[in-house]
Enzyme design. Structure first.
Site, short mmCIF file in Angstrom:
data_model
loop_
_atom_site.label_atom_id
_atom_site.label_comp_id
_atom_site.label_asym_id
_atom_site.label_seq_id
_atom_site.Cartn_x
_atom_site.Cartn_y
_atom_site.Cartn_z
N GLY A 19 -7.05 -44.80 -13.21
CA GLY A 19 -7.25 -44.19 -11.90
C GLY A 19 -6.62 -45.02 -10.81
N GLY A 21 -6.88 -45.50 -6.30
CA GLY A 21 -7.51 -45.13 -5.05
C GLY A 21 -6.72 -45.62 -3.86
N GLY A 22 -7.35 -45.62 -2.69
CA GLY A 22 -6.65 -46.00 -1.47
C GLY A 22 -6.33 -47.48 -1.43
N MET A 23 -7.23 -48.31 -1.99
CA MET A 23 -7.02 -49.75 -1.90
C MET A 23 -6.75 -50.41 -3.24
SD MET A 23 -9.86 -50.97 0.89
CE MET A 23 -11.23 -50.41 -0.10
N VAL A 26 -7.28 -48.83 -10.99
CA VAL A 26 -8.30 -49.15 -11.99
C VAL A 26 -7.68 -49.06 -13.38
CG1 VAL A 26 -10.58 -48.58 -12.91
CG2 VAL A 26 -10.09 -48.24 -10.48
N LYS A 41 -10.63 -53.40 -11.57
CA LYS A 41 -10.10 -52.84 -10.32
C LYS A 41 -9.21 -53.90 -9.69
CE LYS A 41 -12.17 -49.84 -8.02
NZ LYS A 41 -13.06 -48.96 -7.22
N ASP A 135 -19.64 -46.38 1.85
CA ASP A 135 -18.66 -45.38 1.42
C ASP A 135 -19.24 -44.51 0.30
OD1 ASP A 135 -16.30 -43.99 1.49
OD2 ASP A 135 -15.17 -45.41 0.25
#
Length: 743
Positions: A19, A21-23, A26, A41, A135
């Site tokens: 996966g 994400g924005g930051m 993974v 991560k 979040d």
């Protein structure tokens, strides 16, 4: 991006990316120290290069590593390898809650309550350790394959919001709390707000607010009311709706103060959905990555204005056409008040962090003043002044016409008088009678449920609207497909408006497929626009692989695309029978026993040294095996001991050694072969000197001999009957045996 096989800190082997994400990204990895799979991560380079961010990130990640709860993804380790900063976490096999919602459209209230309880339990465990998530959203909640929900990404949002860019509001804007949207102080109650928005999305399939850009959505969180989830799905209990309203109050002090208090109410509603619980609330989004708002966007939020799309680098998503808006995903305009505010820098309009603090601390102001949005006050004031000015102008016009200030009438009209019971009343023909009627902008109700659309029309003052039903293959029954007047069009409140409601898909009649062969029935149903599933059953009257029945039955009117289940015959039901023991039975008894049990016998025959001829030696299947009726049972019948026979062939010759044929004349020769008690003649006759050596080659041998040994007997006598055998050599005779049958 890390390649498979990369080793981090000499311990974690990267297997594959799972996966992004924005930051961070993974990866699935293997820990070679503890010999287990983990999730890692890894921070993206743009964040890894920020020293302040990395410092905060490590501190918060280490803090999150102290959390241990069944509803939290455990953090095992935090590390750095050649500038690669990473967190090692528990590997949870499953999907995100966002993916689950998208897959199911919405979640039923009972299941949504169970999910909310699990999420709240994880959040409460973190709050007890003074860790705020900041979040909470479906994308950060994993539904494991065993049904457990786990909250992930604790600490990252706090690290980001604590970085040098203190004005940044972290988190997905669709789930952000009002205080986070303002860039102000946030605490545990901010997580509760986001959890309320998440519960709203679980129940309806979409979030309450959506706009053309981040600022528009953030402003909605600050000042707009949510559409009640019950307007979309009336099956949502009122008590559960009240829980959502309490979670999403604009002021933090009016929300649940702790996640435990929320959990308690959720359990009450779970046990009794009709319970009277709490109190306030409006709309779906794609998967939203964690975002950072720019300083300009935060300034726009603080001043209560929309973002100038041309002045920002973010391009707002294109709005779908009316016909493209999907069911259950209604779209709101960013704010119905946007156009009323000038785009200036009036200091009185700015909302600072100090102002926010005052909002929280000032309890002396009347309750209604706190509830009334300052911008709404401004609108009311402006509207009041405008109305007063209009009334003054109208009064001036009437007085001017009476006094004759406007020769020929205002705007070129002529003043006329009518005689009414002796008094003259002035009636301007143009000034008032031709004044344009007030217009209002048409609202967008496409995608709303019928009751919600009707409520929206009433709220906006429209009086002449009608609903018309129309079949639609893509829009769920009861939801608005289209409207005759486009969104934003200025019309009078009594303009005729037609709102088209979906009556569902086209209806079709289920064809009769009983007794059809399976493939034929499936083809007929699919040609009728129906989906087919199968079931199977035994039937004594319907041929195997043919249709016994259908559900719904033939002739039923159903929507196109509906599923019809057909039951296929397995033929006559096969009863089970236990195989009997046949060993030792005679062949006739075994056959009779199998016939009694409705089984079919298949005998074969073999020799046996131990089993009497005619009795069963073995069987297949073995005794006590359960088989269907009419199954075949094989069994072996003994032929008794096997008899072995041989054939024998003779060869060789007799030779004369000392007999005087010239003196004594011919001799009589008799050659026999003895096997057991039986003697067989091989040669008999007289022979002279010229017959020797006397050969027996070609003499017919013997067959059917039950043994493979025997002896030659040779007798030779002269003409006077005297035995002269010794005068001849008889050792040249031989017998060769060959087996004819048996082993």
């Amino acid at each position: 991006m890390l390649n498979p096989g990369t080793m981090l800190s000499g311990r974690y082997e990267i297997i594959e990316m799972v996966g992004s994400g924005g930051m961070s990204e993974v990866y699935k990895a293997k820990c070679h120290v503890l010999n287990r799979f983990v999730a890692i991560k890894v921070l993206k380079p743009e964040f890894s290069s920020d020293v302040n961010f990395v410092t905060k990130f490590r501190i918060e990640a280490q803090s999150a590593a102290g959390l241990s709860h069944p509803n939290i993804v455990n953090v095992y380790d935090v590390g750095e390898d050649n500038g690669v900063y990473y967190i090692v976490m528990e590997l949870v096999e499953g999907i995100t809650l966002k993916e689950y919602i998208q897959k199911h459209g919405r979640i039923e209230p009972k299941e949504a309550i169970d999910f909310a309880i699990q999420i709240a339990q994880g959040v409460q465990a973190a709050h007890e350790h003074h860790t705020i998530h900041r979040d909470i959203k479906p994308q950060n909640i994993i539904l494991a394959n065993n049904g457990t929900l786990k909250v992930t990404d604790f600490g990252i949002a706090k690290a980001a919001s604590s970085s040098t860019t203190t004005t940044n509001a972290m988190g997905s804007v669709h789930y952000i709390s009002p205080e986070q949207a303002r860039g102000g102080f946030s605490d545990e109650r901010s997580d509760i707000y986001s959890l309320g928005i998440t519960l709203y999305e679980m129940l309806t399939g979409h979030v309450p607010f959506e706009g053309e850009n981040n600022v528009a959505i953030a402003l909605m969180h600050i000042q707009s009311e949510m559409v009640s989830p019950r307007e979309y799905y009336p099956d949502i209990p009122t008590s559960l709706e009240k829980i959502i309203r309490k979670c999403t109050q604009k002021k933090p002090e009016r929300r649940y103060l702790t996640a435990n208090a929320l959990i308690a109410d959720l359990y009450r509603v779970k046990e009794n959905p009709n319970i009277d619980c709490i109190v306030v609330p409006k709309q779906t989004v794609p998967s939203s990555p964690t975002i950072e708002m720019t300083k300009q966007e935060m300034e726009m939020i603080k001043t209560g204005r929309q973002v100038d799309a041309a002045a920002t680098q973010e391009v707002p998503p294109a709005r779908p056409k009316t016909s493209e808006i999907q069911v259950n995903r209604p779209v709101m305009k960013p704010s119905q008040f946007d156009d009323l505010f000038p785009d200036d820098d009036d200091p009185e309009d700015e909302v600072s962090e100090n102002d926010i603090g005052d909002d929280y601390q000032n309890d002396d102001e009347p309750e209604h003043d706190e509830d009334l949005d300052p911008r709404l006050k401004k609108i009311i004031t402006v509207a009041s002044v405008a109305i007063a000015v209009v009334l003054a102008i109208l009064a001036l016009v009437v007085i001017g016409n009476i006094a004759g200030w406007f020769p020929g009438g205002l705007f070129g009209g002529k003043a006329t008088t009518e005689k009414t019971t002796g008094s003259d009343v002035l009636a301007p023909t143009d000034a008032l009678s031709t004044t344009e009627q007030e217009t209002i902008p048409m609202v967008n109700v496409v995608g709303l449920y019928k009751t919600a659309a009707e409520e929206q029309m009433k709220k906006n003052g429209f009086t002449n609207y009608t609903f018309k039903e129309q079949t639609d293959a893509t829009v769920e029954k009861g939801y608005v497909i289209s409207q005759s007047v486009d969104d934003g069009t200025a019309i009078t409140k009594d303009t005729a408006i037609t709102i088209v409601i979906s009556s569902g898909k086209e209806m079709t009649s289920v064809p009769n497929v009983v007794n059809y062969e399976d493939s034929q029935a499936t083809t007929l149903l699919e040609e009728a626009g129906l989906k087919v599933t199968h079931g199977y059953a035994y039937d004594d009257n319907v041929e195997k692989d043919h249709v016994i029945s259908s559900d719904p039955v033939a002739g039923t009117e159903v929507e196109e695309g509906s599923t019809v289940k057909i039951i296929i015959s397995n033929g006559k039901e096969q009863k089970k029978v236990v195989v009997p023991n046949l060993e030792g039975m005679s062949e006739a008894d075994a056959a009779e026993k199998l016939t009694e049990l409705n089984l079919v016998g298949a005998p074969t025959y073999e020799y046996s040294d131990t089993v009497k001829e005619g009795q069963v030696i073995s069987q297949d299947p073995v005794v006590n095996t359960e088989v269907d009726e009419q199954s075949t049972v094989s069994y072996v019948v003994s032929k008794g001991q096997e008899k072995v026979t041989y054939s024998v062939a003779f060869s060789g010759s007799l030779t004369n050694t000392e007999f005087d044929f010239d003196t004594f004349g011919k001799v009589n020769v008799s050659i026999s072969y003895t096997i057991g008690r039986e003697s067989y003649s091989v040669y008999s006759g007289s022979a002279g000197a010229g017959d020797f050596p006397l050969s027996i080659d070609g003499v017919q041998g013997l067959t059917g001999i039950e043994t493979n040994s025997g002896t030659f007997t040779v007798t030779i006598t002269d003409s006077e009957g005297i035995d002269v055998t010794s005068s001849f050599n008889t050792g040249g005779l031989s017998a060769t045996f060959t087996q004819e049958s048996g082993e």
